[in-house]
Design a protein around this motif. Structure first.
Motif, mmCIF file in Angstrom:
data_model
loop_
_atom_site.group_PDB
_atom_site.id
_atom_site.type_symbol
_atom_site.label_atom_id
_atom_site.label_comp_id
_atom_site.label_asym_id
_atom_site.label_seq_id
_atom_site.Cartn_x
_atom_site.Cartn_y
_atom_site.Cartn_z
ATOM 1 N N GLN A 162 71.064 83.906 32.276
ATOM 2 C CA GLN A 162 70.092 82.864 31.956
ATOM 3 C C GLN A 162 69.092 83.256 30.862
ATOM 4 N N GLN A 163 69.544 84.038 29.902
ATOM 5 C CA GLN A 163 68.697 84.335 28.754
ATOM 6 C C GLN A 163 69.513 84.244 27.458
ATOM 7 N N HIS B 155 56.967 83.479 19.382
ATOM 8 C CA HIS B 155 57.755 82.332 19.839
ATOM 9 C C HIS B 155 57.363 81.862 21.236
ATOM 10 N N GLU B 156 56.766 82.749 22.044
ATOM 11 C CA GLU B 156 56.489 82.408 23.440
ATOM 12 C C GLU B 156 55.503 81.259 23.585
ATOM 13 N N VAL B 157 54.639 81.079 22.593
ATOM 14 C CA VAL B 157 53.647 79.997 22.652
ATOM 15 C C VAL B 157 54.327 78.652 22.872
ATOM 16 N N PHE B 158 55.544 78.490 22.320
ATOM 17 C CA PHE B 158 56.240 77.208 22.364
ATOM 18 C C PHE B 158 57.136 77.069 23.593
ATOM 19 N N PHE B 159 57.153 78.088 24.436
ATOM 20 C CA PHE B 159 57.995 78.052 25.630
ATOM 21 C C PHE B 159 57.191 78.499 26.845
ATOM 22 N N CYS B 160 56.105 77.769 27.104
ATOM 23 C CA CYS B 160 55.223 78.086 28.235
ATOM 24 C C CYS B 160 54.992 76.852 29.090
ATOM 25 N N ASP B 161 54.730 77.103 30.358
ATOM 26 C CA ASP B 161 54.269 76.060 31.270
ATOM 27 C C ASP B 161 52.741 76.154 31.299
ATOM 28 N N TYR B 162 52.079 75.156 30.707
ATOM 29 C CA TYR B 162 50.625 75.152 30.598
ATOM 30 C C TYR B 162 49.966 74.287 31.679
ATOM 31 N N ARG C 155 53.911 93.845 33.081
ATOM 32 C CA ARG C 155 54.618 92.669 33.626
ATOM 33 C C ARG C 155 54.193 91.406 32.896
ATOM 34 N N MET C 156 52.903 91.268 32.616
ATOM 35 C CA MET C 156 52.423 90.086 31.897
ATOM 36 C C MET C 156 52.979 90.031 30.477
ATOM 37 N N MET C 157 53.191 91.195 29.872
ATOM 38 C CA MET C 157 53.678 91.235 28.496
ATOM 39 C C MET C 157 55.200 91.152 28.426
ATOM 40 N N GLY C 158 55.850 91.223 29.575
ATOM 41 C CA GLY C 158 57.296 91.070 29.594
ATOM 42 C C GLY C 158 58.062 92.284 29.127
ATOM 43 N N HIS C 159 57.567 93.478 29.457
ATOM 44 C CA HIS C 159 58.325 94.683 29.132
ATOM 45 C C HIS C 159 58.058 95.751 30.200
ATOM 46 N N SER C 160 58.680 96.914 30.059
ATOM 47 C CA SER C 160 58.551 97.959 31.062
ATOM 48 C C SER C 160 57.229 98.707 30.919
ATOM 49 N N VAL D 222 55.175 81.947 31.089
ATOM 50 C CA VAL D 222 56.151 82.044 30.007
ATOM 51 C C VAL D 222 57.514 81.722 30.603
ATOM 52 N N LEU D 223 58.261 80.830 29.976
ATOM 53 C CA LEU D 223 59.496 80.316 30.552
ATOM 54 C C LEU D 223 60.690 81.243 30.320
ATOM 55 N N ASN D 224 61.756 80.959 31.028
ATOM 56 C CA ASN D 224 62.929 81.828 31.035
ATOM 57 C C ASN D 224 63.718 81.782 29.734
ATOM 58 N N THR D 225 63.448 80.810 28.876
ATOM 59 C CA THR D 225 64.177 80.707 27.610
ATOM 60 C C THR D 225 63.706 81.724 26.578
ATOM 61 N N THR D 226 62.677 82.492 26.909
ATOM 62 C CA THR D 226 62.110 83.437 25.947
ATOM 63 C C THR D 226 62.837 84.768 25.986
#
Length: 408
Positions: free
Chosen positions: A124-125, A246-253, A351-356, A267-271
């Motif tokens: 799913q990515q 790009h994440e700005v355009f794929f968020c649930d606000y 976790r918030m930044m989406g990396h390890s 931040v949505l799963n499409t990112t």
């Protein structure tokens, strides 16, 4: 007897031999090509859980020579099934079904592309995988093809090593090249005598040039210089939440727009790195930048028509257009350093930044300047009371230093 009739007659005799030998497969003529049919494991991505009757194209011509090769192919396939070594990837060309080891390099790469992107869809990515393929993998496969074509005397393994050596020593490109070619070799079941990681060299985050990050006061003042409200919103969200371009355009606000005080966005799963929640740092910036009023600019975000990379490039080009004094990613990096000052645990910030956590500490902690360290020390001291041995009790500070909004 016509040629077709003669082939069909030979095919009948061949299938009788296969049946007598209990091979479990029959050869079929489909037009001018040969295929086999028998009980095979589920194909990748199939919803089936058990083996079923399936057809597999051999990519062989319907000729006497092709029939001989087909008979040998059935014997090999039957042995693989008995030994539990059968792998659909050996037969997946992405253009029908055929053996990987019988394809040219271009077809092999095309088969890998199909497998790589299909696997990404299952987790799913797909958008992230498409960007990875186009930017990190495909350029080095084109280089590999060019070297192989210019040097036909080289084996594929030799061409792989030549491609690696064609990149700069101790560079990011060398590292990415090794990663891409290792993945291809694994897909093709090619055993490389020397692991390509040996050629990575000393490149790493510690070799990257240190960044001079903008101060929080400069970030706030620069926002007011952007004349377009849509791009003001993009800038402010990146500054407040540390998002990738790009994440700005794929968020649930929705939580932000509903006025919830914690102002969390998702931040949505499409990112690039999938779904994760992010909190604002500073929280005061939510109101200061008027982020509860969604003002995204209209750009192409349909990932069947564009990529995450192109969307990110659009953000970068707007920063240049407005002559902003730093790049979009500096907002993200400043957010990361800011969370360190707030005392946010690295595991939470990562976790918030989406990396390890490893990437987080390796990347961002090295950018702490003397100014940053001084601020962190002051914050730590202001939070606590200390009693030095033999000195008596001493209270430090009156509380956390507050950030003051600077109006441009």
């Amino acid at each position: 007897m016509t040629d077709v009739a003669a082939i069909d007659d030979r095919l009948l005799q061949l299938n009788q031999r296969l049946k007598a030998a209990q091979m479990g497969f029959q050869i079929e003529r489909r037009g001018q090509k040969l295929s086999l049919r028998g009980l095979l494991p589920p194909r990748p991505g199939s919803l089936r859980l058990k083996p079923s009757q399936q057809r597999l194209s051999l990519g062989l011509p319907a000729t006497p020579a092709g029939l001989k090769q087909a008979e040998q192919a059935v014997k090999v396939l039957a042995a693989q099934l008995i030994q539990n070594t059968f792998d659909w990837r050996n037969y997946d060309s992405g253009m029908g079904w055929g053996r990987l080891d019988q394809m040219g390099l271009s077809q092999q790469i095309q088969a890998f592309a199909q497998d790589f992107l299909a696997e990404a869809s299952r987790v799913q990515q797909p958008a992230s995988a498409k960007t990875t393929w186009e930017k990190a993998y495909a350029p080095y496969y084109r280089k590999l093809e060019a070297i192989a074509q210019a040097n036909p005397q080289l084996s594929l393994v030799e061409a792989i090593y030549a491609t690696v050596r064609a990149t700069e020593d101790n560079s990011r490109s060398r590292q990415v090249c090794c990663t891409a070619l290792s993945a291809l070799a694994t897909f093709l079941h090619i055993e490389l005598p020397t692991d390509l990681k040996i050629f990575w060299g000393s490149y790493g985050a510690s070799q990257t040039q240190a960044r001079t990050l903008p101060s929080d006061e400069l970030i706030a003042a620069t926002w007011e210089q952007i004349p377009n409200v849509g791009w003001q919103f993009v800038y402010a969200v990146m500054a407040t939440y540390g998002l990738r371009n790009h994440e700005v355009f794929f968020c649930d606000y929705s939580a932000l727009l509903q006025g919830k005080p914690e102002a969390v966005i998702r931040v949505l799963n499409t990112t690039k790195t999938g779904t994760h929640d992010v909190w604002p740092f500073y929280p005061d910036w939510v109101e200061h930048f008027n982020l509860r009023s969604l003002q995204l600019p209209t750009i192409q975000t349909d990932l069947t028509q564009t990529t995450l990379q192109r969307i990110g490039q659009r953000v970068t080009s707007q920063f240049r257009r407005y002559e902003l004094p730093f790049s979009p990613y500096n907002l993200r990096h400043a957010w990361a350093v800011r969370t360190i000052h707030f005392g946010l645990p690295d595991t939470v910030a990562a976790r918030m930044m989406g990396h390890s956590v490893a990437v987080h500490t390796r990347t961002y902690h090295q950018w702490l300047t003397h100014r940053d360290q001084q601020q962190a020390v002051e914050t730590a001291l202001n939070r606590s009371q200390f009693a030095a041995p033999g000195v008596g009790s001493r209270e430090w500070g009156a509380g956390r230093r507050e950030w003051q909004t600077v109006k441009g």
